[in-house]
Scaffold this motif. Structure first.
Motif, PDB file in Angstrom:
ATOM      1  N   ILE A 174      55.040  25.647  28.804  1.00  0.00           N
ATOM      2  CA  ILE A 174      53.807  25.282  29.604  1.00  0.00           C
ATOM      3  C   ILE A 174      52.482  25.255  28.961  1.00  0.00           C
ATOM      4  O   ILE A 174      52.303  26.173  28.031  1.00  0.00           O
ATOM      5  CB  ILE A 174      53.645  26.119  30.758  1.00  0.00           C
ATOM      6  N   GLN A 175      51.944  23.663  29.043  1.00  0.00           N
ATOM      7  CA  GLN A 175      50.598  23.771  28.213  1.00  0.00           C
ATOM      8  C   GLN A 175      49.388  23.851  29.213  1.00  0.00           C
ATOM      9  O   GLN A 175      49.592  23.756  30.409  1.00  0.00           O
ATOM     10  CB  GLN A 175      50.675  22.190  27.744  1.00  0.00           C
ATOM     11  N   ASN A 176      48.411  24.549  28.592  1.00  0.00           N
ATOM     12  CA  ASN A 176      47.368  24.741  29.411  1.00  0.00           C
ATOM     13  C   ASN A 176      46.254  23.480  29.511  1.00  0.00           C
ATOM     14  O   ASN A 176      45.635  23.099  28.277  1.00  0.00           O
ATOM     15  CB  ASN A 176      46.359  26.179  28.943  1.00  0.00           C
ATOM     16  N   GLU A 177      46.032  23.079  30.522  1.00  0.00           N
ATOM     17  CA  GLU A 177      45.152  21.687  30.827  1.00  0.00           C
ATOM     18  C   GLU A 177      44.483  22.156  32.098  1.00  0.00           C
ATOM     19  O   GLU A 177      44.819  21.883  33.060  1.00  0.00           O
ATOM     20  CB  GLU A 177      45.977  20.340  30.801  1.00  0.00           C
ATOM     21  N   PHE A 178      43.297  22.478  31.730  1.00  0.00           N
ATOM     22  CA  PHE A 178      42.504  23.133  33.005  1.00  0.00           C
ATOM     23  C   PHE A 178      41.406  21.686  33.152  1.00  0.00           C
ATOM     24  O   PHE A 178      41.135  20.757  32.648  1.00  0.00           O
ATOM     25  CB  PHE A 178      41.347  24.109  32.411  1.00  0.00           C
ATOM     26  N   ASP A 179      41.384  21.950  34.573  1.00  0.00           N
ATOM     27  CA  ASP A 179      40.564  20.854  35.102  1.00  0.00           C
ATOM     28  C   ASP A 179      38.775  21.165  34.805  1.00  0.00           C
ATOM     29  O   ASP A 179      38.757  22.237  34.970  1.00  0.00           O
ATOM     30  CB  ASP A 179      40.905  20.952  36.628  1.00  0.00           C
ATOM     31  N   LEU A 180      38.280  20.136  34.848  1.00  0.00           N
ATOM     32  CA  LEU A 180      36.574  20.359  34.569  1.00  0.00           C
ATOM     33  C   LEU A 180      36.080  21.287  35.440  1.00  0.00           C
ATOM     34  O   LEU A 180      35.380  22.250  35.167  1.00  0.00           O
ATOM     35  CB  LEU A 180      35.968  19.116  34.541  1.00  0.00           C
ATOM     36  N   SER A 181      36.521  21.052  36.964  1.00  0.00           N
ATOM     37  CA  SER A 181      35.680  21.815  37.941  1.00  0.00           C
ATOM     38  C   SER A 181      36.068  23.366  37.691  1.00  0.00           C
ATOM     39  O   SER A 181      35.459  24.349  38.079  1.00  0.00           O
ATOM     40  CB  SER A 181      36.002  21.433  39.282  1.00  0.00           C
ATOM     41  N   SER A 182      37.454  23.710  37.287  1.00  0.00           N
ATOM     42  CA  SER A 182      38.026  24.975  37.191  1.00  0.00           C
ATOM     43  C   SER A 182      37.163  25.568  36.224  1.00  0.00           C
ATOM     44  O   SER A 182      36.676  26.835  36.260  1.00  0.00           O
ATOM     45  CB  SER A 182      39.287  25.070  36.974  1.00  0.00           C
ATOM     46  N   TYR A 183      37.104  25.042  34.996  1.00  0.00           N
ATOM     47  CA  TYR A 183      36.399  25.596  33.797  1.00  0.00           C
ATOM     48  C   TYR A 183      34.901  25.918  34.181  1.00  0.00           C
ATOM     49  O   TYR A 183      34.231  26.985  33.686  1.00  0.00           O
ATOM     50  CB  TYR A 183      36.255  24.675  32.697  1.00  0.00           C
TER      51      TYR A 183
END
Length: 279
Positions: A174-183
């Motif tokens: 599983i790769q960590n690809e965070f949404d801009l709003s979450s970050y």
């Protein structure tokens, strides 16, 4: 026109004048926030690359400091060479919405000392002379604590939390690809939470002056306060123990400092009361 009616009209006019004065203080406070927000909005490149997204890169000051510290003690465990995540924007208006939100948050952070000063200018004339004297320097201490909390959240809590959450995996596939709003919401929440929580000594100061708090009460409920601080830290931080402890520890220290502040205020008030009784 009878006298009671005239007195009532004068009191009403005085109350309206106070409301008008408060309105202008609030307008100036909001205007300062708006001005700084516009400046932040126009400085998009600097704000996002050098401030907002800086903790998401390994060349961030905190990561470099930990790496240098690890080299001095002969360990490479503290050196962070890869955060292991990417930031994406999955919504059409995501970047524009975050641009506005970040600008408002930075506007509030930069204008906070002036905005508080404006509100304090309205509140201070309503205090007794002795209260005005004892609260001298309130704007300075409130501003300093706010800035200290903001910097602590940005340089200590946020990077360590981001590093922990970015490196946490339930499965290697599983790769960590965070949404801009979450970050951004995680970063701003941590920073502002620290900034406002660092105001605890000031709050305790005014509550003690108002007779609502005492060092005895704070000592009596110390254990309860520890539980409240831990729960509050768990609510405002991401779901990891490290972030919770990073916020809880300085709050516990500030709680002990607040007890000392309350004790000092109580001694000062008792001394003043004894002097007045002597005369």
């Amino acid at each position: 026109m009878n006298k009671p009616y005239m007195e009532e009209e004068q009191q009403e006019m005085s109350f309206v004048d106070h409301l008008e004065e408060l309105r202008w203080h609030i307008i100036r406070s909001l205007a300062s926030i708006l001005v700084f927000s516009i400046i932040a909005f126009l400085a998009k490149g600097f704000v996002f690359h050098d401030i907002i997204l800086a903790p998401a890169r390994t060349d961030f000051f905190s990561y470099r400091f930990l790496c240098e510290l690890g080299e001095r003690i002969g360990s490479d465990v503290l050196c962070i060479t890869d955060l292991g995540f990417t930031i994406q924007s999955r919504q059409m208006s995501g970047q524009f919405a975050m641009h506005i939100m970040v600008s408002l948050v930075l506007g509030l952070s930069c204008a906070f000392p002036y905005a508080f000063w404006e509100i304090w200018r309205f509140v201070k004339p309503g205090l007794y002379p002795q209260e005005q004297k004892s609260s001298r320097g309130a704007v300075f201490f409130v501003s300093i604590l706010f800035i200290m909390g903001l910097l602590f959240g940005y340089y200590v809590v946020s990077p360590i939390s981001i590093n922990f959450l970015a490196g946490y995996q339930v499965d290697p596939t599983i790769q960590n690809e965070f949404d801009l709003s979450s970050y951004i919401s995680t970063l701003t929440t941590l920073c502002l939470a620290c900034a406002f929580m660092f105001e605890m000594p000031v709050i305790v100061y005014f509550f003690t002056k108002a007779g609502l708090l005492s060092p005895e009460i704070m000592k009596l409920y110390r254990r309860h306060s520890i539980i409240v601080i831990l729960v509050l830290s768990a609510v405002i931080t991401p779901p990891d123990v490290i972030s919770q402890l990073l916020i809880a520890m300085p709050l516990l220290v500030l709680y002990e400092v607040s007890i000392s502040v309350s004790r000092s205020i109580q001694k000062s008030d008792l001394k003043r009361l004894n002097e007045n009784n002597t005369y």
